[in-house]
Write an enzyme that holds these catalytic residues in place. Structure first.
Site, PDB file in Angstrom:
ATOM      1  N   GLU A 101     -11.039   9.015 -41.128  1.00  0.00           N
ATOM      2  CA  GLU A 101      -9.665   8.498 -41.139  1.00  0.00           C
ATOM      3  C   GLU A 101      -9.462   7.579 -42.339  1.00  0.00           C
ATOM      4  O   GLU A 101     -10.323   6.748 -42.623  1.00  0.00           O
ATOM      5  CB  GLU A 101      -9.380   7.735 -39.843  1.00  0.00           C
ATOM      6  CG  GLU A 101      -9.415   8.620 -38.594  1.00  0.00           C
ATOM      7  CD  GLU A 101      -9.026   7.860 -37.331  1.00  0.00           C
ATOM      8  OE1 GLU A 101      -8.589   6.690 -37.444  1.00  0.00           O
ATOM      9  OE2 GLU A 101      -9.153   8.424 -36.245  1.00  0.00           O
TER      10      GLU A 101
ATOM     11  N   ARG B 273     -11.916   8.532 -29.002  1.00  0.00           N
ATOM     12  CA  ARG B 273     -12.695   8.556 -30.236  1.00  0.00           C
ATOM     13  C   ARG B 273     -13.061  10.003 -30.541  1.00  0.00           C
ATOM     14  O   ARG B 273     -13.462  10.755 -29.647  1.00  0.00           O
ATOM     15  CB  ARG B 273     -13.960   7.695 -30.124  1.00  0.00           C
ATOM     16  CG  ARG B 273     -13.717   6.195 -30.094  1.00  0.00           C
ATOM     17  CD  ARG B 273     -13.192   5.703 -31.440  1.00  0.00           C
ATOM     18  NE  ARG B 273     -13.022   4.254 -31.479  1.00  0.00           N
ATOM     19  CZ  ARG B 273     -11.891   3.630 -31.178  1.00  0.00           C
ATOM     20  NH1 ARG B 273     -10.837   4.350 -30.770  1.00  0.00           N
ATOM     21  NH2 ARG B 273     -11.802   2.321 -31.249  1.00  0.00           N
TER      22      ARG B 273
ATOM     23  N   HIS C 168      -3.691   8.769 -35.679  1.00  0.00           N
ATOM     24  CA  HIS C 168      -4.227   7.613 -34.955  1.00  0.00           C
ATOM     25  C   HIS C 168      -3.126   6.577 -34.683  1.00  0.00           C
ATOM     26  O   HIS C 168      -3.191   5.419 -35.109  1.00  0.00           O
ATOM     27  CB  HIS C 168      -5.381   6.965 -35.719  1.00  0.00           C
ATOM     28  CG  HIS C 168      -6.299   6.204 -34.801  1.00  0.00           C
ATOM     29  ND1 HIS C 168      -7.626   5.956 -35.093  1.00  0.00           N
ATOM     30  CD2 HIS C 168      -6.099   5.629 -33.584  1.00  0.00           C
ATOM     31  CE1 HIS C 168      -8.193   5.274 -34.110  1.00  0.00           C
ATOM     32  NE2 HIS C 168      -7.265   5.063 -33.181  1.00  0.00           N
TER      33      HIS C 168
END
Length: 341
Positions: free
Chosen positions: A267, A238, A286
């Site tokens: 994001e 994270r 990601h």
């Protein structure tokens, strides 16, 4: 009346192809959104006529304010069995059931090593130079064998990353606030005496911790300053675990050799975000959980969850109920005496 299901953040447009939706086709119409909704108003408008939402990971938050604006919403299916951005109390108050799916630890383990190896051998830089007519051999690769891999976190993902490191002949150490020597011994790695010792002595540092109050900002300016100038940092966990401004400063000033990052504070990453142009950074959008097998699980079990909900028996409800305590272990009764008294 037929129900309407929205699949959010279906960037690759594969949600309805990678899983079989026919078990709910007679009752549910599915629409997928390729574009990420960046604000609550846009999301509330898009979901105004939706009964079911399928959402990936923790990219889209469902706070009380949003749930209150979706009177038709009855079911949220989130990939994975942990989601910190859904207001469960608000969902319950509005009669919204929340369910999860299984999620494999294999894809993030593999991506961690893709980033680490890509950094160590300068793969992107060398590949681009070769394709664009640039210089032949401009980097000198960093060796893995005999070097120290420091892991922040030794859970399911961290443990598997550790075993790959050992297979490369690396010296592997690990630290977390809850890590025990028994767990370190089980995986076959060293237990670092402190976070500071791990950071100061590692050639590669990889983050594998859950985000929480104790891990938010765990690596700030002081911690990043402990890293060797030849060290690399990998974060597939994270973004908020690592102070983003401090990381950018370390990369710009050349205080670390490089970083491999798959997670960001926002994001999708905005077009002008400094992470897009930072030096010494190998960044991916990601992709840690993005693999064909994992998507097949997410969407296949989403269909299963929708079908079970329609049948009145929801499966894999979130938050998961606490495990029932094990029954007390009663001591064995003494052996009955035999023979004459």
């Amino acid at each position: 009346m037929r129900l309407r299901c929205a699949v959010l953040d279906d960037f690759q447009q594969v949600a309805t192809e990678i899983a079989d939706w026919s078990p709910v086709a007679d009752a549910v119409d599915v629409v997928s959104f390729r574009t990420h909704f960046t604000d609550e108003d846009a999301l509330a408008s898009a979901l105004a006529d939706v009964d079911i939402v399928v959402t990936l990971r923790e990219r889209v938050a469902f706070p009380a304010s949003l749930i209150a604006r979706l009177p038709r919403l009855k079911l949220i299916v989130a990939s994975g069995m942990r989601n910190s951005v859904i207001d469960y109390a608000a969902a319950e108050a509005h009669g919204v059931t929340v369910c999860g799916t299984a999620s494999s630890s294999t894809p993030p383990v593999e991506l961690t090593w893709a980033l680490l190896l890509g950094l160590a051998r300068g793969l992107v830089q060398e590949s681009n130079a070769l394709r664009e007519g640039g210089p032949w051999q401009q980097t000198v690769g960093a060796d893995l064998h005999g070097r120290r891999l420091g892991l922040l976190g030794l859970g399911k993902i961290g443990g598997r990353v550790a075993r790959v490191g050992l297979a490369f002949g690396m010296r592997v150490s690990a630290w977390s606030q809850n890590l025990t020597r028994e767990r370190a011994d089980e995986v076959g790695v060293e237990l670092a005496p402190s976070k500071e010792e791990l950071l100061a002595n590692a050639d590669f540092v990889s983050v594998h911790l859950a985000l929480g109050d104790r891990t938010r900002g765990l690596l700030g300016p002081a911690e990043l300053a402990l890293l060797k100038p030849t060290a690399y940092l990998i974060n597939t966990s994270r973004a908020a675990i690592v102070d983003q401004e401090a990381l950018l400063a370390a990369l710009r000033e050349g205080r670390i050799a490089g970083a491999g990052v798959d997670v960001f504070d926002t994001e999708p990453l905005p077009a002008g975000h400094p992470m897009r142009t930072a030096p010494r950074l190998l960044a991916t959008p990601h992709l840690g959980y993005v693999s064909r097998a994992n998507y097949a699980t997410y969407y296949g079990q989403a269909v299963e969850a929708i079908r079970a909900y329609l049948a009145g028996s929801p499966v894999r409800r979130l938050p998961a109920p606490p495990a029932e305590p094990a029954p007390p272990v009663r001591p064995p009764l003494p052996a009955r005496a035999t023979g004459p008294a």
